[in-house]
Enzyme design. Structure first.
Site, PDB file in Angstrom:
ATOM      1  N   SER A   1      -0.761  11.357  10.435  1.00  0.00           N
ATOM      2  CA  SER A   1      -0.125  10.367  10.000  1.00  0.00           C
ATOM      3  C   SER A   1       1.384  10.585   9.842  1.00  0.00           C
ATOM      4  CB  SER A   1      -0.702   9.664   8.657  1.00  0.00           C
ATOM      5  OG  SER A   1      -0.006   8.616   8.257  1.00  0.00           O
ATOM      6  N   LEU A   2       2.171   9.668   9.345  1.00  0.00           N
ATOM      7  CA  LEU A   2       3.613   9.988   9.291  1.00  0.00           C
ATOM      8  C   LEU A   2       4.010   9.374   7.838  1.00  0.00           C
ATOM      9  CD1 LEU A   2       5.110   8.112  12.416  1.00  0.00           C
ATOM     10  CD2 LEU A   2       4.690  10.580  12.105  1.00  0.00           C
ATOM     11  N   TYR A  14       0.915  -1.151   0.035  1.00  0.00           N
ATOM     12  CA  TYR A  14      -0.059   0.044   0.044  1.00  0.00           C
ATOM     13  C   TYR A  14       0.849   1.279  -0.213  1.00  0.00           C
ATOM     14  CZ  TYR A  14      -3.149   3.640   1.568  1.00  0.00           C
ATOM     15  OH  TYR A  14      -4.092   4.743   1.819  1.00  0.00           O
ATOM     16  N   GLU A  19      11.671   4.586  17.868  1.00  0.00           N
ATOM     17  CA  GLU A  19      11.067   3.485  18.537  1.00  0.00           C
ATOM     18  C   GLU A  19      10.354   2.532  17.585  1.00  0.00           C
ATOM     19  OE1 GLU A  19       7.970   5.924  20.669  1.00  0.00           O
ATOM     20  OE2 GLU A  19       8.867   7.655  19.692  1.00  0.00           O
ATOM     21  N   LYS A  48      11.910  10.148  15.271  1.00  0.00           N
ATOM     22  CA  LYS A  48      11.008  11.661  15.748  1.00  0.00           C
ATOM     23  C   LYS A  48      12.338  12.522  16.291  1.00  0.00           C
ATOM     24  CE  LYS A  48       7.141   9.292  17.590  1.00  0.00           C
ATOM     25  NZ  LYS A  48       6.047   8.936  18.660  1.00  0.00           N
ATOM     26  N   LYS A  57       7.310   0.707  15.420  1.00  0.00           N
ATOM     27  CA  LYS A  57       6.080   1.208  14.811  1.00  0.00           C
ATOM     28  C   LYS A  57       5.082  -0.122  15.028  1.00  0.00           C
ATOM     29  CE  LYS A  57       3.658   3.450  10.759  1.00  0.00           C
ATOM     30  NZ  LYS A  57       2.775   2.382  10.992  1.00  0.00           N
ATOM     31  N   ARG A  87      -8.519   6.945  15.651  1.00  0.00           N
ATOM     32  CA  ARG A  87      -8.047   8.113  15.041  1.00  0.00           C
ATOM     33  C   ARG A  87      -9.032   8.564  14.089  1.00  0.00           C
ATOM     34  NH1 ARG A  87      -2.461   7.771  11.369  1.00  0.00           N
ATOM     35  NH2 ARG A  87      -3.673   6.222  10.217  1.00  0.00           N
ATOM     36  N   CYS A  90      -9.814 -41.853  -2.590  1.00  0.00           N
ATOM     37  CA  CYS A  90     -10.575 -43.111  -3.226  1.00  0.00           C
ATOM     38  C   CYS A  90      -9.840 -44.254  -3.991  1.00  0.00           C
ATOM     39  CB  CYS A  90     -11.874 -42.752  -3.659  1.00  0.00           C
ATOM     40  SG  CYS A  90     -11.655 -41.874  -5.371  1.00  0.00           S
TER      41      CYS A  90
END
Length: 659
Positions: free
Chosen positions: A83-84, A37, A112, A286, A114, A135, A405
């Site tokens: 969002s990021l 995506y 950190e 960040k 995600k 959100r 069978c």
């Protein structure tokens, strides 16, 4: 690429992204991985940057998340839940660092994990948890306070709290809890088994009944202070440490001074993905200092002071130990690979479908090979390629005889290999499971485990034998009490009075689904009419083609079919004609497509009302569609209706039409 080509590609990407955006955020049912995506989103961003005139105000690149549904009351976020922006390579991370240092040369970063869950806001007044929300689209979310109250690790009261505090976190389901949920669902023979921890967490948090949420054992990581009154926080690290002191569950982090340290930490987190009891799909970088964040600012969608690095779907090598052949209810032989167990995207994988003969030949798959596997859409295990052939490897060949069978197999026009024996035991079991299912004869209590016992003891060899069962046959099975045996026999007796379309669907005729079964019974009154019809008669039914029509003629011309129907008649099945569509009703001549979740009724109930009032329902939108009845979380059908200019109505408008 010129602008005309770019325009076509932008339209394709926009349509595809909107479709998958709705599946992921609103329906908790993604079909592709986050990585796939995000790659498409990045391509759209690049095209819009190169051709600014093609960018629209409602482009997916301007949107955050999904939308607030109608199931819960809406919450407007005082601080937008942004969002990021995503990076997929070290070079892109270095580019992010360069832009940051142009404004703040002495920057320090916090790295950190995600988390792969559902982002939420939690608000506290004088230390008391007062409201929680999803959100949504970043500006408006859903009030899920009652459901968040069931998360044990989320503090409901915090000591020495400021006057007001809003924090942001990620609700998730641990792998352990996810496996327990799937086990319960399989034991209860539920239809919609949870596909992955992220979907399970999102679906659980958005339950109308908080008791169900409580049973799912959700958890949360809190990773940000959105706003506060009564305290002063100057940096992200200070905020994280403060949240931890207050008793919020926070995750690990590392402070980095250079982009090389950032890249090294991201690599370390990625290498350890398999050791965590929760899903992560990346790492977040960040800027630590809040004053520097203010200087950097934000775009319409992303903060310029943060970047998300997305890991590609995990691909791992493993050894193909064996190929197992499963026989389906229509006789198709499906190869399933048996692997040395490997941890992939948080769950242990030891099996995956190899699809068909063409797939195996195309990949050159041999037993003993080392193959590369991954989870398609981070859900379904699949084989990507052969990494290394085993010594003296011989390509796998399909058996010439059915493994169930011993009858000969044949390859049909669909490239499927089938068992030629209609009485094959494997086909029988899957056929019986289909026959008793909810949309078919709807025999409550006859699950796969009971059917297997009945077949093993020779009590059921055809669907007709179900109607010869006695209570003592059932009570003789393992763990079946007399009361449950009587209940099951009552359910079998009740099914004798089902409408004819249920039986037609239950027969498991190739290419004939539930909708087709209903249409058949609307055009032919009795089972005898159906059995005597030819392919050209079935082709006259709207929506029927040559393949469906021929499948029907072939099936009903078999001696075994005639014998089975005769047995059903002798055993007392009514096979009563379906109620004919009402002529002259409020919906006479109209075709409806139903999509999404309606406020007060199920789609099946609305469909029945339409048919009772002279209308028809269809599963796909076309120019022939009169109305699209749309509810919450309507997906691609709604989008297509808007494109074609089809009238879209709500449940209330639908009910008003009846008046």
């Amino acid at each position: 690429m010129d602008i005309s080509q770019a325009k076509i590609r932008v339209e394709e990407l926009t349509k595809t992204l909107e479709y998958h955006n709705n599946l992921y955020y609103n329906q908790d049912a993604p079909e592709i991985s986050d990585f796939e995506y995000d790659k498409m989103l990045r391509e759209l961003e690049n095209l819009e940057e190169e051709f600014p005139s093609l960018k629209k105000a409602d482009s997916p690149t301007n949107k955050v998340g999904g939308s607030a549904g109608e199931k819960f009351s809406q919450v407007v976020h005082a601080v937008p839940m942004e969002s990021l922006h995503d990076s997929f390579s070290d070079d892109e991370l270095r580019d992010f660092d360069r832009k940051v240092r142009e404004v703040s040369p002495d920057v320090k970063y916090v790295v950190e994990p995600k988390f792969d869950g559902l982002s939420v806001s939690c608000e506290y007044q004088n230390g008391v948890f007062v409201r929680g929300s999803t959100r949504g689209d970043g500006v408006t979310g859903e009030d899920v306070t009652e459901n968040l109250m069931t998360i044990k690790s989320l503090p409901k009261r915090i000591p020495n709290a400021p006057e007001y505090l809003e924090v942001r976190g990620e609700v998730y389901m641990s792998f352990q809890s996810f496996e327990a949920l799937v086990k319960r669902q399989e034991e209860n023979e539920e239809k919609n088994i949870a596909k992955n921890p992220r979907n399970a967490a999102a679906g659980s948090l958005r339950q109308k009944n908080a008791k169900i949420t409580a049973e799912r054992n959700l958890d949360i990581f809190v990773f940000n202070i959105q706003q506060a009154r009564g305290i002063t926080i100057n940096s992200h690290v200070q905020g994280l440490d403060y949240l931890s002191e207050l008793g919020f569950p926070t995750s690990f982090y590392k402070v980095c001074s250079t982009v090389d340290e950032v890249i090294e930490e991201i690599q370390r987190i990625g290498d350890n993905r398999g050791s965590y009891d929760y899903a992560i799909d990346g790492a977040v970088v960040k800027v630590d200092d809040f004053e520097q964040r203010t200087l950097l600012g934000s775009t319409a969608k992303y903060p310029k002071w943060a970047e998300a690095y997305k890991y590609p779907p995990e691909e791992k090598p493993t050894k193909l130990i064996d190929v197992e052949i499963n026989v389906g209810r229509t006789g198709v032989l499906t190869p399933v690979g048996i692997f040395e167990p490997v941890l992939l995207a948080g769950t242990t994988v030891s099996r995956a479908t190899l699809h068909n003969k063409d797939f195996i030949e195309e990949k050159g798959i041999c037993v003993g090979d080392t193959v590369i596997i991954r989870k398609a859409g981070e859900i379904i295990p699949e084989v990507l390629s052969v990494k290394q052939h085993a010594e003296n490897a011989v390509p796998f060949e399909f058996p010439k005889l059915c493994p169930s069978c011993g009858s000969p197999v044949t390859q049909d026009d669909e490239a499927a290999i089938r068992c030629t024996n209609t009485e094959c035991p494997a086909q029988l079991m899957r056929h019986l499971i289909h026959f008793v299912s909810r949309d078919a004869m709807d025999i409550d209590g006859l699950g796969p485990a009971v059917l297997e016992q009945l077949a093993e003891q020779g009590l059921v060899k055809t669907p007709a034998d179900l109607y010869r069962l006695k209570a003592e046959d059932i009570s003789s099975l393992d763990r079946k009490a007399e009361k449950s045996a009587n209940n099951l026999i009552s359910a079998v007796e009740k099914s004798k009075h089902n409408e004819l379309y249920r039986l037609i669907f239950a027969l498991g005729i190739r290419n004939i689904g539930l909708k087709a079964a209903k249409l058949i019974c609307e055009n032919f009154v009795t089972i005898d009419d159906i059995m005597s019809a030819k392919a050209e008669d079935f082709e006259k039914i709207e929506g029927f083609g040559k393949i469906m029509a021929q499948s029907l003629e072939d099936y009903f011309s078999l001696d075994g079919t005639s014998d089975l129907i005769s047995q059903f008649k002798e055993l007392g099945l009514d096979m009563k004609p379906s109620e004919q569509r009402k002529k002259g009703g409020a919906f006479e001549g109209m075709t409806f497509v139903l999509t999404g979740t309606l406020p007060t009724m199920k789609r099946s109930e609305a469909g029945k009302i339409i048919e009772e009032n002279g209308g028809k329902t269809s599963s796909s939108v076309s120019k022939k569609t009169t109305y699209v009845l749309a509810g919450e979380d309507a997906g691609s059908k709604l989008t297509k209706a808007q494109t074609l200019g089809i009238n879209i109505i709500s449940e209330q408008e639908f009910l008003d039409m009846l008046k």
